[in-house]
Design an enzyme around this catalytic site. Sequence first.
Site, mmCIF file in Angstrom:
data_model
loop_
_atom_site.group_PDB
_atom_site.id
_atom_site.type_symbol
_atom_site.label_atom_id
_atom_site.label_comp_id
_atom_site.label_asym_id
_atom_site.label_seq_id
_atom_site.Cartn_x
_atom_site.Cartn_y
_atom_site.Cartn_z
ATOM 1 N N ASP A 167 11.889 1.838 -2.465
ATOM 2 C CA ASP A 167 11.559 2.468 -1.175
ATOM 3 C C ASP A 167 12.878 3.012 -0.628
ATOM 4 O O ASP A 167 13.671 2.275 -0.035
ATOM 5 C CB ASP A 167 10.971 1.413 -0.228
ATOM 6 C CG ASP A 167 10.588 2.010 1.118
ATOM 7 O OD1 ASP A 167 10.358 3.226 1.191
ATOM 8 O OD2 ASP A 167 10.521 1.250 2.097
ATOM 9 N N GLU A 177 8.913 5.739 -3.998
ATOM 10 C CA GLU A 177 8.025 6.277 -2.966
ATOM 11 C C GLU A 177 8.458 7.696 -2.644
ATOM 12 O O GLU A 177 9.632 7.962 -2.389
ATOM 13 C CB GLU A 177 8.055 5.421 -1.704
ATOM 14 C CG GLU A 177 7.147 6.006 -0.630
ATOM 15 C CD GLU A 177 6.609 4.967 0.334
ATOM 16 O OE1 GLU A 177 5.992 3.999 -0.135
ATOM 17 O OE2 GLU A 177 6.816 5.125 1.535
ATOM 18 N N ASP A 182 11.162 -3.424 3.725
ATOM 19 C CA ASP A 182 11.539 -2.493 2.648
ATOM 20 C C ASP A 182 11.359 -3.135 1.268
ATOM 21 O O ASP A 182 11.049 -2.454 0.293
ATOM 22 C CB ASP A 182 13.004 -2.039 2.806
ATOM 23 C CG ASP A 182 13.295 -1.575 4.221
ATOM 24 O OD1 ASP A 182 13.192 -0.374 4.476
ATOM 25 O OD2 ASP A 182 13.585 -2.429 5.076
#
Lengths: 170, 170
Positions: free
Chosen positions: B7, B67, B140
Amino acid sequence: MLVIGIDPGLTTTGFGAVRKVGSRVEVVAAGVIRTDKDLSAARRLDGLYRDMTELIADVQPGVMAVEQVFMNRNRLTATRVGQASGVVMLAASLAGIDVFEYSPSAVKAVVTGDGSASKAQVQQMVARRLGLAEVPSPADTADALAIALCHMQSMGNMVGRLTAVHGGRR
Amino acid sequence: MLVIGIDPGLTTTGFGAVRKVGSRVEVVAAGVIRTDKDLSAARRLDGLYRDMTELIADVQPGVMAVEQVFMNRNRLTATRVGQASGVVMLAASLAGIDVFEYSPSAVKAVVTGDGSASKAQVQQMVARRLGLAEVPSPADTADALAIALCHMQSMGNMVGRLTAVHGGRR
């Protein structure tokens, strides 16, 4: 001081390196780095990084000026431009070069004196400043040269102001 | 196959590496990479790149799932996330690892079966799938593990479909 300006993109990254010679500014190197559309995004970033690292080693700029990603575009395009600018800035940092970012409107304002100038006006001013008979092509090259000029002029103004404050002359 | 999920962010990048052991999926490594807010963007990307390269060398993932930057945010934040993802994908590519990108809604849909699931629902499902007593923290890390699970499940489904098409069994 040799300044390299960068207009980042995953498909095409423009570059333009300029240096001051007396009162003139001359182009040392200018062009584009392209990546293969058939490769994955990661492999294209890899190619851009390698080419940019090689370019920095060849041109030996003292500083890099990068156009800050403008997000009012197609979403995926904006993502790709952000990724490309990250890789370009990394290549500069790993080579020990300081990086300055300028927004598109800052580049227009500094180069033409008008933050809402058209792309064509900016390009014509770039050609005039650099003593070129024609506007550099492709457009990414002209944009990169505009960014380099923007940095050179911003720094020049700052030195001018500092000189004025200190009452000295250069 | 060890999958590392990422992420990305300039301030905080979450990572989560998972692997299949029989019918279970276990966490191999998870955490965050942070960068120093006092440094320039270029230096922070440099730090992220170095830490990510070291992490890849330590964890030895077979594949990376990232992501995809979601652009409906604050403009400068979106730019910085794009730059961070570019540097992370570059680190993977230079290490010879394939990179897959997943949109936030794809991650939600694959992990929970509902593309409009809340962040909390995704995190609870991640904890359940990985047999964790609590939701991984910070967020996260949980997000990165969700991305890794998303990739593992997407590939599993594909293998399942291919097996069905070919009439075979694994």
